[in-house]
Design a protein around this motif. Structure first.
Motif, mmCIF file in Angstrom:
data_model
loop_
_atom_site.group_PDB
_atom_site.id
_atom_site.type_symbol
_atom_site.label_atom_id
_atom_site.label_comp_id
_atom_site.label_asym_id
_atom_site.label_seq_id
_atom_site.Cartn_x
_atom_site.Cartn_y
_atom_site.Cartn_z
ATOM 1 N N ASN A 92 45.342 -19.235 -99.429
ATOM 2 C CA ASN A 92 46.662 -19.279 -99.980
ATOM 3 C C ASN A 92 47.694 -19.379 -98.887
ATOM 4 N N ALA A 93 47.501 -18.560 -97.876
ATOM 5 C CA ALA A 93 48.535 -18.789 -96.805
ATOM 6 C C ALA A 93 48.176 -19.968 -96.218
ATOM 7 N N VAL A 94 47.136 -20.517 -95.934
ATOM 8 C CA VAL A 94 47.210 -21.953 -95.485
ATOM 9 C C VAL A 94 47.927 -22.805 -96.286
ATOM 10 N N ARG A 95 47.682 -23.017 -97.559
ATOM 11 C CA ARG A 95 48.251 -23.904 -98.357
ATOM 12 C C ARG A 95 49.655 -23.715 -98.434
ATOM 13 N N ALA A 96 50.152 -22.233 -98.729
ATOM 14 C CA ALA A 96 51.716 -22.053 -98.683
ATOM 15 C C ALA A 96 52.275 -22.525 -97.317
ATOM 16 N N ALA A 97 51.733 -22.495 -96.434
ATOM 17 C CA ALA A 97 52.461 -22.884 -95.083
ATOM 18 C C ALA A 97 52.369 -24.402 -95.065
ATOM 19 N N GLY A 98 51.863 -25.284 -96.027
ATOM 20 C CA GLY A 98 51.910 -26.604 -95.923
ATOM 21 C C GLY A 98 50.607 -27.124 -95.569
ATOM 22 N N TYR A 99 49.827 -26.699 -95.240
ATOM 23 C CA TYR A 99 48.559 -27.400 -94.718
ATOM 24 C C TYR A 99 47.405 -27.471 -95.738
ATOM 25 N N GLN A 100 46.648 -28.770 -95.561
ATOM 26 C CA GLN A 100 45.597 -28.877 -96.379
ATOM 27 C C GLN A 100 44.373 -28.026 -95.864
ATOM 28 N N LEU A 101 43.588 -27.520 -96.693
ATOM 29 C CA LEU A 101 42.310 -26.774 -96.573
ATOM 30 C C LEU A 101 41.150 -27.162 -97.382
ATOM 31 N N ARG A 102 40.182 -27.473 -96.576
ATOM 32 C CA ARG A 102 38.694 -27.636 -97.399
ATOM 33 C C ARG A 102 37.874 -26.603 -96.826
ATOM 34 N N GLU A 103 36.993 -26.241 -97.840
ATOM 35 C CA GLU A 103 35.897 -25.482 -97.324
ATOM 36 C C GLU A 103 34.444 -26.156 -97.190
ATOM 37 N N PHE A 140 42.656 -28.837 -92.410
ATOM 38 C CA PHE A 140 41.760 -27.804 -91.812
ATOM 39 C C PHE A 140 40.391 -27.588 -92.502
ATOM 40 N N LEU A 141 39.473 -27.171 -91.930
ATOM 41 C CA LEU A 141 37.860 -27.024 -92.345
ATOM 42 C C LEU A 141 37.746 -25.683 -92.026
ATOM 43 N N SER A 142 37.423 -25.087 -93.156
ATOM 44 C CA SER A 142 36.726 -23.593 -93.173
ATOM 45 C C SER A 142 35.336 -23.719 -93.257
ATOM 46 N N GLY A 143 34.783 -23.059 -92.318
ATOM 47 C CA GLY A 143 33.251 -22.807 -92.410
ATOM 48 C C GLY A 143 32.651 -21.463 -91.762
ATOM 49 N N GLY A 144 31.570 -21.417 -91.861
ATOM 50 C CA GLY A 144 30.714 -20.413 -91.246
ATOM 51 C C GLY A 144 30.541 -18.830 -92.064
ATOM 52 N N ALA A 145 31.610 -18.781 -92.884
ATOM 53 C CA ALA A 145 31.448 -17.793 -93.782
ATOM 54 C C ALA A 145 32.403 -18.002 -95.158
ATOM 55 N N ALA A 146 32.395 -17.313 -96.263
ATOM 56 C CA ALA A 146 33.264 -17.620 -97.324
ATOM 57 C C ALA A 146 34.718 -17.221 -96.692
ATOM 58 N N CYS A 147 35.601 -18.203 -97.138
ATOM 59 C CA CYS A 147 37.100 -17.825 -96.843
ATOM 60 C C CYS A 147 37.623 -16.979 -98.004
ATOM 61 N N PRO A 148 38.290 -15.775 -97.299
ATOM 62 C CA PRO A 148 38.861 -14.974 -98.517
ATOM 63 C C PRO A 148 40.097 -15.726 -99.183
ATOM 64 N N THR A 149 40.493 -15.516 -100.373
ATOM 65 C CA THR A 149 41.476 -16.177 -101.208
ATOM 66 C C THR A 149 42.732 -16.005 -100.390
ATOM 67 N N ARG A 150 43.063 -14.775 -100.033
ATOM 68 C CA ARG A 150 44.288 -14.597 -99.216
ATOM 69 C C ARG A 150 44.473 -15.564 -98.137
ATOM 70 N N VAL A 151 43.428 -15.876 -97.323
ATOM 71 C CA VAL A 151 43.550 -16.627 -96.220
ATOM 72 C C VAL A 151 43.664 -18.075 -96.599
ATOM 73 N N ASN A 190 40.953 -33.214 -100.241
ATOM 74 C CA ASN A 190 42.024 -32.425 -100.387
ATOM 75 C C ASN A 190 42.398 -31.955 -101.950
ATOM 76 N N GLU A 191 42.359 -32.875 -102.729
ATOM 77 C CA GLU A 191 42.749 -32.791 -104.208
ATOM 78 C C GLU A 191 41.611 -31.816 -105.033
ATOM 79 N N THR A 192 40.290 -32.062 -104.448
ATOM 80 C CA THR A 192 39.202 -31.403 -105.183
ATOM 81 C C THR A 192 39.278 -29.947 -104.648
ATOM 82 N N ALA A 193 39.563 -29.842 -103.294
ATOM 83 C CA ALA A 193 39.428 -28.345 -103.034
ATOM 84 C C ALA A 193 40.533 -27.493 -103.334
ATOM 85 N N VAL A 194 41.839 -27.896 -103.928
ATOM 86 C CA VAL A 194 42.496 -27.248 -104.754
ATOM 87 C C VAL A 194 42.056 -27.021 -106.037
#
Length: 528
Positions: free
Chosen positions: A310-321, A297-308, A337-341
């Motif tokens: 964490n929930a993406v990664r806890a569900a087993g998905y990769q997330l980049r900002e 997943f790529l998050s953009g357009g605004a800062a992504c809240p930490t809780r959001v 993916n590695e640097t994003a974490v």
């Protein structure tokens, strides 16, 4: 040239420009270019190419050619893509209109863009009529009101009127990389719209840089759920995936449950969402379902809240900002993916061909881990604001760098972190406070739905932060918000005031309106 005549291909792929739809229609016509999630219909590159040619012939019959503006007022539809490439081939300029604007706001855009025609969805006709009525007669008289052509009523009739030889008779004008292909209007707190001119050059280099930096290829499938009046709708995935022969999954309207089902059904490999969409997905029953094809997943357009996050990664998905702006790219950074974490909250390295520097307030260049205004230079830069050379000059340096107005820092590995807007920064007790950093922390406070932090005058400290909060839990108090902020922020960054509101004002683009929000602040410190 199995499916496309050599003469036709030469017409559409001359030495000046590259037409990716024509190229892929030539090389692999049956390859899927677009999937309409509304009815699951698949459109091949040959389908899109042929549709673009029919549209081009229609534009010629309407005497719409080089430099003319062609506007669209409609929710996302597959026709957008074919019409865009028809405009490119005709030398016209596509102007996607923001259907979330009021009639008064839309009138300002119509006056500025002066489109020759507006193609629209029938549901938007009343908004268009209201906007035309509100246009000043001195700026936009009755004779200059653009024609309205309905997608579902008028367009089919006009397209059928083209005989089988019409396309062959229409020749593309001479074109260059610097010709403008699209005007995207951005909203600002001043209320004056700015038409960002995007050329062939800008779109081509954004596509090259994005496909390289993000490792996109012909097997990638990406959903487009953000509206086509935003750069995110067009240039995060649509033009980049079409460039490399990938597949665009068209989402007509974002619905969390249907969106997730679509990711699974079509084997989506990369997905862009704004943080609000990610938060909405997490509230659905489908959240956590395996997505074996999804790389990130790529998050953009605004800062992504930490809780959001964490929930993406806890569900087993990769997330980049990510980070971008209409005036450049918009895809400015690439990460892994590695640097994003490992470096949570960072956006990575500059994409290929894009130069970056950070300028301090005293005009010196920022060093490692210092904060400065992000400036950009490269072939992905826009061509200026439409009919506004003075406004363009205000954001460009003498040596060709774009002043983004955003603050960022760069670590020893060259990885960037976005810190907020320069104009939003305030000074409390001699220390710089960046609202974006504070907002990210407050958003993680249980019971907070939305927040905007603004500096307000204070006799002791000069300025202090006021958090304007929309609560998801009515039991939330100002003390709760401040206590939470104290656990993660230096004392000078902690908001000294909290103002609860039912909703934070927004601009037509959907972004929070800081100027209007500041008007909601009242004396005292409302608490519950």
């Amino acid at each position: 040239m199995a499916t496309l005549r050599v003469q036709e291909a030469s017409l559409l792929m001359g030495p000046e420009l590259f037409d990716p739809v024509a190229w892929w229609a030539t090389v692999d016509g049956p390859r899927t270019a677009v999937i309409d999630s509304g009815d699951d219909r698949r459109y091949s590159y040959r389908d899109v190419h042929d549709a673009a040619e029919r549209w081009r012939a229609m534009l010629a019959d309407q005497h719409i050619g080089q430099g003319a503006r062609v506007a669209i007022l409609s929710p996302n539809r597959v026709e957008f893509i074919a019409l865009f490439f028809a405009c490119i081939r005709a030398g016209a300029i596509l102007v996607p209109l923001n259907w979330r604007l009021s009639g008064t706001e839309l009138a300002r855009v119509l006056v500025d863009a002066s489109p020759a025609v507006v193609f629209g969805d029938g549901s938007m006709r009343a908004l268009f009529t209201d906007a035309c009525r509100r246009c000043s007669t001195t700026e936009f008289d009755a004779e200059s009101v653009p024609a309205w052509i309905d997608f579902d009523g008028d367009v089919p009739v006009l397209l059928r009127a083209q005989n089988q030889h019409a396309t062959a008779r229409v020749r593309s004008p001479a074109r260059s990389q610097d010709d403008i292909t699209m005007l995207l209007y951005t909203s600002g707190s001043t209320g004056q719209p700015k038409g960002v001119m995007l050329s062939h050059r800008e779109l081509l280099w954004n596509a090259i840089a994005t496909t390289t930096g993000w490792e996109l290829g012909p097997k990638d499938i990406g959903p487009v759920s953000t509206p086509f009046f935003h750069t995110g709708g067009w240039h995060v995935f649509t033009t980049t995936l079409l460039f490399c022969g990938g597949t665009v999954l068209m989402i007509r309207a974002f619905d969390p449950t249907q969106y997730f089902e679509t990711l699974v059904k079509h084997g989506v490999t990369v997905a862009f969402c704004v943080p609000t969409q990610l938060a909405m997905l997490q509230e659905g029953a489908e959240w956590g379902r395996p997505l074996p094809a999804l790389r990130w997943f790529l998050s953009g357009g605004a800062a992504c809240p930490t809780r959001v996050k964490n929930a993406v990664r806890a569900a087993g998905y990769q997330l980049r900002e990510g980070y971008g702006l209409t005036e450049c790219g918009p895809n400015c950074f690439a990460t892994t993916n590695e640097t994003a974490v490992a470096k949570d909250g960072t956006v990575g390295w500059p994409v290929p061909f894009l130069q970056m520097r950070l300028r301090r307030a005293d005009d010196t260049m920022a060093g490692v881990d210092d904060i400065g205004e992000l400036e950009l230079r490269g072939p992905q830069l826009f061509s200026g604001y439409f009919r506004a050379p003075e406004t363009t000059a205000e954001v460009m340096t003498a040596d060709g760098w774009l002043r983004t107005g955003d603050l960022a820092s760069r670590d020893r590995d060259g990885v960037y972190r976005i810190c907020g807007r320069r104009k939003e920064m305030f000074i409390s007790g001699g220390e710089n406070v960046f609202p974006g950093e504070v907002e990210t922390v407050v958003l993680d406070c249980p019971g907070v739905l939305e927040v905007l932090v603004i500096g307000v005058a204070d006799e002791r400290w000069g300025e202090v932060g006021c958090a304007i909060v929309v609560a998801r839990d009515e039991r939330l108090s100002a003390r709760d918000v401040i206590a939470h902020a104290r656990t993660q922020l230096a004392s000078y960054k902690v908001p000294k005031r909290v103002q609860f509101v039912s909703a934070i004002p927004r601009l037509g683009s959907g972004k929070m309106d800081r100027r209007a929000a500041a008007m909601l602040i009242v004396e005292g410190n409302p608490a519950r």
